[in-house]
Design a protein around this motif. Structure first.
Motif, PDB file in Angstrom:
ATOM      1  N   ARG A 541      -7.478 -14.991  -0.868  1.00 57.90           N
ATOM      2  CA  ARG A 541      -6.921 -14.690  -2.187  1.00 57.90           C
ATOM      3  C   ARG A 541      -7.728 -13.570  -2.826  1.00 57.90           C
ATOM      4  O   ARG A 541      -8.961 -13.609  -2.814  1.00 57.90           O
ATOM      5  N   PHE A 542      -7.017 -12.597  -3.387  1.00 59.69           N
ATOM      6  CA  PHE A 542      -7.658 -11.479  -4.072  1.00 59.69           C
ATOM      7  C   PHE A 542      -7.394 -11.588  -5.572  1.00 59.69           C
ATOM      8  O   PHE A 542      -6.274 -11.899  -5.995  1.00 59.69           O
ATOM      9  N   ASN A 543      -8.416 -11.301  -6.365  1.00 57.86           N
ATOM     10  CA  ASN A 543      -8.274 -11.195  -7.811  1.00 57.86           C
ATOM     11  C   ASN A 543      -8.153  -9.717  -8.171  1.00 57.86           C
ATOM     12  O   ASN A 543      -8.902  -8.874  -7.655  1.00 57.86           O
ATOM     13  N   ILE A 544      -7.195  -9.373  -9.044  1.00 56.63           N
ATOM     14  CA  ILE A 544      -6.879  -7.987  -9.371  1.00 56.63           C
ATOM     15  C   ILE A 544      -7.386  -7.650 -10.771  1.00 56.63           C
ATOM     16  O   ILE A 544      -7.121  -8.385 -11.730  1.00 56.63           O
ATOM     17  N   PRO A 567      -3.362  -7.224   7.831  1.00 63.97           N
ATOM     18  CA  PRO A 567      -2.469  -7.990   6.939  1.00 63.97           C
ATOM     19  C   PRO A 567      -1.109  -8.240   7.594  1.00 63.97           C
ATOM     20  O   PRO A 567      -0.526  -7.338   8.201  1.00 63.97           O
ATOM     21  N   VAL A 568      -0.638  -9.476   7.475  1.00 58.15           N
ATOM     22  CA  VAL A 568       0.658  -9.872   8.020  1.00 58.15           C
ATOM     23  C   VAL A 568       1.659 -10.148   6.901  1.00 58.15           C
ATOM     24  O   VAL A 568       2.816  -9.751   6.969  1.00 58.15           O
ATOM     25  N   ARG A 569       1.179 -10.815   5.864  1.00 61.11           N
ATOM     26  CA  ARG A 569       2.060 -11.186   4.750  1.00 61.11           C
ATOM     27  C   ARG A 569       1.219 -11.317   3.492  1.00 61.11           C
ATOM     28  O   ARG A 569       0.116 -11.880   3.530  1.00 61.11           O
ATOM     29  N   GLU A 570       1.714 -10.804   2.399  1.00 67.45           N
ATOM     30  CA  GLU A 570       1.016 -10.958   1.126  1.00 67.45           C
ATOM     31  C   GLU A 570       2.034 -11.034  -0.011  1.00 67.45           C
ATOM     32  O   GLU A 570       3.144 -10.493   0.101  1.00 67.45           O
ATOM     33  N   GLU A 571       1.634 -11.716  -1.056  1.00 69.18           N
ATOM     34  CA  GLU A 571       2.555 -11.887  -2.182  1.00 69.18           C
ATOM     35  C   GLU A 571       1.760 -12.175  -3.444  1.00 69.18           C
ATOM     36  O   GLU A 571       0.745 -12.891  -3.407  1.00 69.18           O
ATOM     37  N   ARG A 572       2.244 -11.616  -4.566  1.00 69.40           N
ATOM     38  CA  ARG A 572       1.638 -11.900  -5.861  1.00 69.40           C
ATOM     39  C   ARG A 572       2.332 -13.133  -6.434  1.00 69.40           C
ATOM     40  O   ARG A 572       3.367 -13.030  -7.097  1.00 69.40           O
ATOM     41  N   LEU A 573       1.765 -14.292  -6.165  1.00 67.64           N
ATOM     42  CA  LEU A 573       2.349 -15.542  -6.614  1.00 67.64           C
ATOM     43  C   LEU A 573       2.051 -15.819  -8.077  1.00 67.64           C
ATOM     44  O   LEU A 573       2.680 -16.662  -8.694  1.00 67.64           O
ATOM     45  N   GLN A 574       1.070 -15.121  -8.611  1.00 68.59           N
ATOM     46  CA  GLN A 574       0.712 -15.265 -10.021  1.00 68.59           C
ATOM     47  C   GLN A 574       0.143 -13.933 -10.501  1.00 68.59           C
ATOM     48  O   GLN A 574      -0.409 -13.160  -9.705  1.00 68.59           O
ATOM     49  N   THR A 575       0.266 -13.675 -11.777  1.00 69.29           N
ATOM     50  CA  THR A 575      -0.240 -12.432 -12.338  1.00 69.29           C
ATOM     51  C   THR A 575      -1.726 -12.250 -12.025  1.00 69.29           C
ATOM     52  O   THR A 575      -2.510 -13.196 -12.146  1.00 69.29           O
ATOM     53  N   THR A 577      -3.284 -11.923  -9.230  1.00 64.68           N
ATOM     54  CA  THR A 577      -3.796 -12.478  -7.976  1.00 64.68           C
ATOM     55  C   THR A 577      -2.882 -12.023  -6.842  1.00 64.68           C
ATOM     56  O   THR A 577      -1.684 -11.792  -7.048  1.00 64.68           O
ATOM     57  N   LEU A 578      -3.455 -11.897  -5.658  1.00 64.41           N
ATOM     58  CA  LEU A 578      -2.694 -11.559  -4.463  1.00 64.41           C
ATOM     59  C   LEU A 578      -3.097 -12.524  -3.359  1.00 64.41           C
ATOM     60  O   LEU A 578      -4.285 -12.639  -3.035  1.00 64.41           O
ATOM     61  N   SER A 579      -2.135 -13.229  -2.804  1.00 60.22           N
ATOM     62  CA  SER A 579      -2.386 -14.144  -1.694  1.00 60.22           C
ATOM     63  C   SER A 579      -2.010 -13.430  -0.398  1.00 60.22           C
ATOM     64  O   SER A 579      -0.932 -12.823  -0.314  1.00 60.22           O
ATOM     65  N   ARG A 580      -2.882 -13.501   0.593  1.00 59.97           N
ATOM     66  CA  ARG A 580      -2.647 -12.730   1.817  1.00 59.97           C
ATOM     67  C   ARG A 580      -2.947 -13.563   3.061  1.00 59.97           C
ATOM     68  O   ARG A 580      -3.942 -14.287   3.121  1.00 59.97           O
ATOM     69  N   LEU A 581      -2.082 -13.438   4.048  1.00 56.93           N
ATOM     70  CA  LEU A 581      -2.323 -13.937   5.402  1.00 56.93           C
ATOM     71  C   LEU A 581      -2.518 -12.735   6.308  1.00 56.93           C
ATOM     72  O   LEU A 581      -1.684 -11.814   6.321  1.00 56.93           O
ATOM     73  N   SER A 582      -3.616 -12.725   7.055  1.00 51.29           N
ATOM     74  CA  SER A 582      -3.922 -11.619   7.959  1.00 51.29           C
ATOM     75  C   SER A 582      -4.115 -12.150   9.378  1.00 51.29           C
ATOM     76  O   SER A 582      -4.485 -13.306   9.582  1.00 51.29           O
ATOM     77  N   ARG A 583      -3.890 -11.275  10.344  1.00 54.77           N
ATOM     78  CA  ARG A 583      -4.138 -11.610  11.743  1.00 54.77           C
ATOM     79  C   ARG A 583      -5.544 -11.126  12.105  1.00 54.77           C
ATOM     80  O   ARG A 583      -5.940 -10.002  11.764  1.00 54.77           O
TER      81      ARG A 583
END
Length: 627
Positions: A541-544, A567-575, A577-583
């Motif tokens: 999880r990244f904080n922006i 990075p494989v998939r990422e999404e801003r599920l909340q203001t 923050t960025l959630s990321r799945l990486s290989r």
């Protein structure tokens, strides 16, 4: 009501009863073993090995006692005697609660830990939360775990569903969906017994219009089971007061025993249970006892032993989650918690899953109910059994609310804590239907039912449809995002590095925490070179920063520069923050790629025995190297 058979000045029937003394000895022995005689580490091992079997024994006795006390009525039951309109209202209320929410894990830490415990109960009948687990040649194996602090009855029931239908994380939702209808049915029964058919419907409509109940009914937590067991224990207490026989006593006492093993604070309801049993004995003139009840304290021994976790792990109280909190319970928390309770009950915004109608009617009813309880306590002998049970259980509801108001984390408007308000709201509805008979005008009940229906349609349904109260809880949204990723994968032979590794393990995906991955870098190198897993993914999880847009990793999510990620998939599920799945592409040591194939060619032996020997050695090393 059965007449009293005792000479109230004599204790001879009690003191001369050998079973009464045996019950006392069992109680003292259970307390001595549970609180003093067993060392801490031995206590944890005992609960891990014996906890499942003790709960199974208690549950089996409870089910058998239910059959014993109700089989006569069940045999005489006729379809035409069933109130099908009430059944329809209960069914419709349950549907309203379930259709507006998505089934998923709502309070992540609690619900995932409970699911993990049910997994270990299912696989090897031990009480353990899996922390490391891997798929080994098609068989998922729990490699390591820890004892959880949460009581055992809910994961036990989920494990029974696993046993009957196969292991599925969704079994937690199946259980709660079923319990939703059971709960509304019990609400209807209690309301009908206290104040008639209309009161039963009123209780159902009030709870059908409570978004918080819908939120938990579609989750994987123990809140619905807690409500069901509170009501079941109350109603079985009324049956004991009416029958005062061994079967009714056994069903009542074991319902209370299991209730105490749902939520931590529910043990407080043992106080009205004990008062009701003593009152029944006093009315009967003797100590009504059965062999299961005499053994009940010993079947509860794992409860205080499991509670040793709070002594062994200071972090179990989670005091760090509320800065400035120095003790779990204190009178100084009460004023602030009362304010937060008020905010939850009456906040006009839809970001609180409250019901104005339930809150308003409950708050009006509670003072009148308190006066009624004081009045009835002076003349319980002339009251119907359900009134006696409700009167004494009112003390349990009050004590439970007081305990939560003195709890450092007792803010009802907090996104994680507001579920703790459900027993209080149950007490408010009980208070309302209990005072209804004081109004002789039937129009009052019809008016309240109409008001409740209006509140359900005008506020509750729109609130449940908007889901505003669940959008601020990022862990729940991230969990749903991860589960969607799991569902999309055609194969489950991959490994995930994630600080919430229990989630993946509970879905039978190999998982390990970040710290474990960093410590066992060489093991990961071994498995990448041997292609043990089809892929290795990393969740972060990244904080922006709102001003610069710069992203920083959440503390504990950094694997270090040696781990090369794609990075494989990422999404801003909340203001912000960025959630990321990486290989995980490779692991390096400076400029050297450690996961590159070994250039040296090794000759494969031709002798079958030698090949088998090498295979065994490799497999032993393979298991040791699992992350």
């Amino acid at each position: 009501m059965l007449p009293s058979r005792m000479h109230r000045s004599s204790l001879d029937p009690w003191l001369g009863d050998r079973r009464f003394w045996l019950f006392g000895v069992a109680s003292v022995a259970a307390m001595a073993l549970g609180f003093w005689l067993v060392p801490d580490q031995t206590a944890i091992v005992f609960v891990s090995k014996a906890g499942f079997w003790l709960v199974l024994a208690a549950f089996a006795i409870f089910v058998h006692a239910l059959w014993q006390t109700w089989r006569g009525e069940l045999a005489a039951l006729r379809w035409r005697a069933i109130d099908w309109l009430s059944v329809g209202i209960v069914a419709l209320g349950g549907v309203v609660l379930l259709v507006h929410e998505t089934f998923g894990f709502k309070i992540v830490m609690d619900e995932i830990m409970l699911l993990g415990t049910s997994m270990s109960m299912h696989l090897d009948k031990t009480v353990l939360v899996p922390m490391r687990g891997n798929d080994i040649q098609g068989t998922f194996v729990i490699l390591d775990g820890m004892m959880d602090k949460r009581p055992l009855f809910f994961p036990f029931l989920v494990s029974l569903l696993h046993d009957l239908t196969g292991y599925r994380p969704a079994n937690a939702f199946v259980l709660n969906g079923t319990l939703t209808f059971v709960f509304l049915g019990l609400v209807c029964v209690l309301g009908r017994q206290l104040a008639g058919r209309l009161a039963g419907w009123l209780g159902v409509v009030l709870f059908a219009g409570l978004p918080l109940l819908a939120h938990n009914a579609t989750g994987g937590g123990f809140e619905l089971l807690n409500l069901v067991m509170i009501l079941a224990t109350l109603l079985l207490g009324a049956r004991f007061v009416e029958k005062r026989d061994e079967a009714a006593l056994t069903a009542f006492c074991f319902a209370a025993l299991l209730l105490a093993q749902v939520r931590y604070e529910s043990v407080i309801f043992l106080l009205p249970v004990a008062a009701l049993v003593l009152w029944g004995w006093w009315r009967e003139g003797r100590a009504v006892l059965s062999w299961p009840v005499m053994l009940a304290p010993l079947l509860m021994i794992h409860y205080p032993l499991q509670h040793r976790i709070f002594d062994l792990r200071v972090s179990a109280w989670e005091l760090a989650s509320r800065p400035g909190s120095t003790a779990p319970f204190s009178l100084r928390y009460i004023p602030d918690n009362l304010y937060h309770a008020y905010v939850y009950f009456f906040d006009p915004a839809t970001n609180q899953p409250n019901s104005w109608v339930l809150s308003a009617l409950g708050c009006v009813a509670v003072p009148f109910f308190a006066l009624l309880v004081l009045k009835r306590l002076r003349a319980l002998a002339g009251e119907p059994p359900v009134v006696v049970a409700t009167t004494l259980f009112a003390l349990g509801f009050a004590a439970q609310f007081a305990l939560l108001m003195g709890y450092f984390y007792g803010q009802f408007d907090d996104v994680v804590i507001r579920r703790l308000s459900l027993p209080t709201q149950l007490g408010m509805v009980v208070a309302l239907v209990a005072v209804l008979p004081q109004f002789t005008n039937a129009a009052v009940g019809r008016a309240l039912l109409g008001l409740s229906l209006f509140g359900l349609l005008s506020r509750s349904v729109p609130s449940m449809a908007a889901h505003a109260y669940s959008q601020e809880y990022l862990p729940g949204k991230e969990t749903a995002w991860r589960r969607a990723f799991i569902a999309e994968q055609p194969r489950h032979d991959y490994l995930v590095i994630d600080n919430d590794s229990i989630l993946w393990i509970a879905h039978e995906i190999s998982g390990t925490p970040m710290l474990q991955a960093r410590k066992n870098r060489d093991a990961l190198v071994f498995h990448m070179r041997n292609r043990t897993f089809s892929d290795i993914y990393v969740f972060q999880r990244f904080n922006i920063d709102a001003d610069t847009g710069h992203m920083t990793l959440r503390e504990g999510d950094d694997l270090g520069p040696d781990f090369v990620l794609e990075p494989v998939r990422e999404e801003r599920l909340q203001t912000l923050t960025l959630s990321r799945l990486s290989r995980l592409k490779e692991i390096r040591n400076g400029a050297t790629a450690l996961t590159a194939p070994d250039p040296v060619q090794h000759e494969v032996p031709k002798d079958r025995a030698e090949i088998e020997k090498l295979r065994r050695v490799y497999l032993e090393n393979f298991v040791k190297m699992l992350p």
